[in-house]
Design an enzyme around this catalytic site. Structure first.
Site, short mmCIF file in Angstrom:
data_model
loop_
_atom_site.label_atom_id
_atom_site.label_comp_id
_atom_site.label_asym_id
_atom_site.label_seq_id
_atom_site.Cartn_x
_atom_site.Cartn_y
_atom_site.Cartn_z
CG ASP A 1 0.14 9.31 0.66
OD1 ASP A 1 0.09 8.17 1.13
OD2 ASP A 1 -0.58 10.25 1.04
CG HIS B 1 -2.03 -1.02 1.09
ND1 HIS B 1 -3.30 -0.72 0.69
CD2 HIS B 1 -2.01 -2.37 1.29
CE1 HIS B 1 -4.03 -1.82 0.64
NE2 HIS B 1 -3.27 -2.83 1.01
C1 GDG Z 1 -2.09 3.89 3.32
C2 GDG Z 1 -1.10 4.57 2.36
C3 GDG Z 1 -2.84 4.45 0.57
C4 GDG Z 1 -8.49 10.39 7.80
N1 GDG Z 1 -8.92 11.15 8.81
C5 GDG Z 1 -10.11 10.65 9.18
C6 GDG Z 1 -10.41 9.56 8.37
N2 GDG Z 1 -9.40 9.42 7.53
C7 GDG Z 1 -9.40 8.41 6.47
C8 GDG Z 1 -9.47 9.06 5.12
C9 GDG Z 1 -8.94 7.97 4.21
C10 GDG Z 1 -7.95 7.26 5.14
O1 GDG Z 1 -8.22 7.67 6.48
C11 GDG Z 1 -6.51 7.68 4.86
O2 GDG Z 1 -6.12 7.07 3.69
P1 GDG Z 1 -4.85 7.56 2.89
O3 GDG Z 1 -4.85 6.84 1.60
O4 GDG Z 1 -4.93 9.03 2.71
O5 GDG Z 1 -3.58 7.30 3.78
P2 GDG Z 1 -2.94 6.15 4.78
O6 GDG Z 1 -3.71 6.01 6.03
O7 GDG Z 1 -1.53 6.59 4.95
O8 GDG Z 1 -3.02 4.77 3.97
C12 GDG Z 1 -1.86 5.37 1.30
C13 GDG Z 1 -3.71 3.67 1.55
O9 GDG Z 1 -2.89 2.98 2.51
C14 GDG Z 1 -4.57 2.63 0.82
O10 GDG Z 1 -3.82 1.79 0.03
O11 GDG Z 1 -3.68 5.25 -0.24
O12 GDG Z 1 -0.95 5.93 0.38
O13 GDG Z 1 -0.20 5.42 3.07
O14 GDG Z 1 -9.92 7.06 3.86
O15 GDG Z 1 -10.80 9.44 4.86
N3 GDG Z 1 -11.53 8.82 8.47
C15 GDG Z 1 -12.43 9.20 9.43
N4 GDG Z 1 -12.21 10.27 10.26
C16 GDG Z 1 -11.07 11.03 10.16
O16 GDG Z 1 -10.89 12.00 10.88
N5 GDG Z 1 -13.58 8.49 9.59
#
Ligand code: GDG
Length: 467
Positions: A361, A153
């Site tokens: 990322d 990921h």
């Molecule tokens: C890893 C990789 C890759 C955030 N704040 C809140 C909240 N979130 C949710 C977002 C989003 C998720 O968390 C974050 O996803 P990301 O993709 O931005 O980042 P990582 O956590 O680092 O994830 C990344 C991912 O895996 C999938 O393969 O895209 O690059 O680093 O869904 O909405 N959700 C809630 N409240 C919050 O305050 N409910």
């Protein structure tokens, strides 16, 4: 049809507010039958390998508890203090400790040992992410002949950075036990090949098969998506509308810029604040017309580098607000807590700009959620870091270099004055991609590769020894 066995550090079955990945994996597990196996998140005094089996909403989860030493060395240690920084190009933060490496290996052996009896002939096994690189090899050592795939990921680091990791070669060797390895982007896939070919003498065939001695593994670039329709529906829900109205009312006509990120140094939050500060300094007439809302729920709070970034951001937000705020306006609302997904969807929709500027990322799902939540008639503008995996697909965003405060500042200026027609045109391009390459597309694309991969580990095929 083959059952699916998903193995990941944490398991997320059952109800509650789930992210798109959990929803998609649960849907696949319901359809194909199977089990989601991983760590419970709980500690135990002594590791027993006892499996806690639960069935909820048609999906079976199997979890185990870990000892404190495993949690320290495997999870907080090697996964989050060694691999996470290194794989996000931060060798300055990466800690190379033999105890961490040993604990990581031990935890993976324990995962393999306990998962083994759950796997039946014909099942396909899908291992997720950097916590579990050696798991496939550990399963093979224990005689598993099933098709086993792995999806990363996060980014794969460039060869010259990876060579700083003492266990790099051994780690990559273990990965050759998989049948298919998936990366978010072509760039990460190429970096992996670079290491395997230049450092280890592997060769890559045109069809994406990497070969080293007797081993063959198929490499695929398979970007993860979100459940775009479900997220758009969430943005139209009652709770999202309430959040939308509340936020809008608080802005009294100002434009909202939103950032939503786990509090993590890879997300470029300091650089984002500096870029915004630059915008305020360069645009004295517009500065009171905007508000930056940064939602940053804390994560991995026991790791020191995460405590440091938290302190740094508090200082920066305080300094910028102190220098610019007036009686009725504060430039940054910096919120250190998480919100429900429907509330987030409403906030995205209320925002004129989605500011997504990670320094590195794997993909970044916030960028896709922001697009999915927009009002098609009057959509906001996505400003996206060129260093997010998502930038490979989301070319209609305003793409910026997150290290440059000037580029962030300029992009904010362009987004704020962008005519509605251009916003709609760009959004149309973005939403088509987000809808088409959604999370079910990702899941189907990867599992199809895995199902079709030649089963090189079956008894009738050439047998390979463990690493
Ligand atoms: C890893 C990789 C890759 C955030 N704040 C809140 C909240 N979130 C949710 C977002 C989003 C998720 O968390 C974050 O996803 P990301 O993709 O931005 O980042 P990582 O956590 O680092 O994830 C990344 C991912 O895996 C999938 O393969 O895209 O690059 O680093 O869904 O909405 N959700 C809630 N409240 C919050 O305050 N409910």
């Amino acid at each position: 049809m083959s059952r699916l066995i998903v193995i990941s550090n944490r398991v997320s079955t059952g109800g509650g507010a789930q992210g798109g990945l959990a929803v998609a994996l649960n849907a696949a597990l319901r359809e194909k039958g199977g089990i989601w196996f991983g760590w419970s998140g709980q500690r135990t005094d002594q590791f027993t390998g006892h499996i806690n089996l639960q069935r909820e909403d048609g999906v079976t989860s199997a979890t185990i508890d870990l000892e404190d030493q495993d949690i320290d060395e495997y999870y907080n240690g090697y996964a989050n203090r060694t691999l996470w920084p290194l794989f996000h190009y931060r060798i300055d933060l990466a800690e190379y400790e033999r105890d961490f490496a040993g604990g990581y290996q031990r935890a993976n052996e324990r995962f393999a040992e306990t998962a083994l009896p759950l796997i039946e002939p014909g099942d396909i096994v899908w291992v997720q992410d950097y916590h579990m690189f050696p798991l496939g090899a550990e399963l093979r050592k224990r005689g598993i002949e099933n098709r086993v795939g792995f999806f990363l990921h996060i980014p794969w680091p460039p060869r010259r950075l990876l060579t700083t990791l003492p266990e790099a070669r051994a780690l990559v060797e273990t990965m050759l036990a998989y049948d298919v390895i998936g990366f978010q982007t072509r760039e990460w896939l190429d970096s992996f090949c670079d290491y395997a070919c230049d450092e280890m003498g592997a060769t890559l065939a045109e069809d994406g098969t990497l070969a080293l001695a007797e081993r063959r593994v198929r490499l695929v670039a398979c970007p993860i998506g979100i459940d775009a329709d479900a997220f758009a529906a969430l943005a139209a829900s009652r709770r999202a509308s309430d959040a939308y109205e509340r936020v809008r009312a608080s802005l009294v006509g100002r434009a909202l810029i939103v950032g939503v990120d786990r509090l993590d140094y890879s997300k470029g939050l300091e650089e984002r604040f500096l870029g915004y500060e630059r915008f305020l300094a360069d645009n004295p007439n517009e500065r009171k017309e905007v508000v930056l809302l940064q939602i940053a729920p804390p994560s991995r709070g026991t790791v020191e580098s995460y405590q440091r970034i938290r302190t740094a951001l508090e200082g920066l937000a305080g300094r910028i607000n102190g220098a610019h705020a007036g009686l009725d306006w504060v430039p940054i609302r910096y919120v250190n807590q998480g919100y429900e997904r429907d509330v987030l969807a409403g906030v995205y929709r209320a925002s004129r700009i989605g500011l997504v500027t990670p320094l590195r990322d794997g993909m970044n799902l916030v960028a896709k959620e922001y697009v999915a939540a927009q009002n098609p008639e009057d959509p906001g503008v996505l400003i996206l870091s060129r260093f997010a995996g998502a930038a490979e697909q989301m070319t209609d965003a305003l793409i910026v270099n997150p290290h440059s405060a000037e580029e962030i500042s300029d992009a904010i200026g362009v987004a704020l004055t962008m005519p509605r027609e251009e916003r709609r045109r760009r959004w149309q391009g973005l939403i088509e991609g987000v809808r088409h390459e959604d999370v079910m597309w990702w899941l189907d694309a990867f599992t199809a590769q895995l199902t079709l991969a030649p089963n090189a580990h079956a008894k009738s095929a050439v047998r390979h020894g463990g690493v």
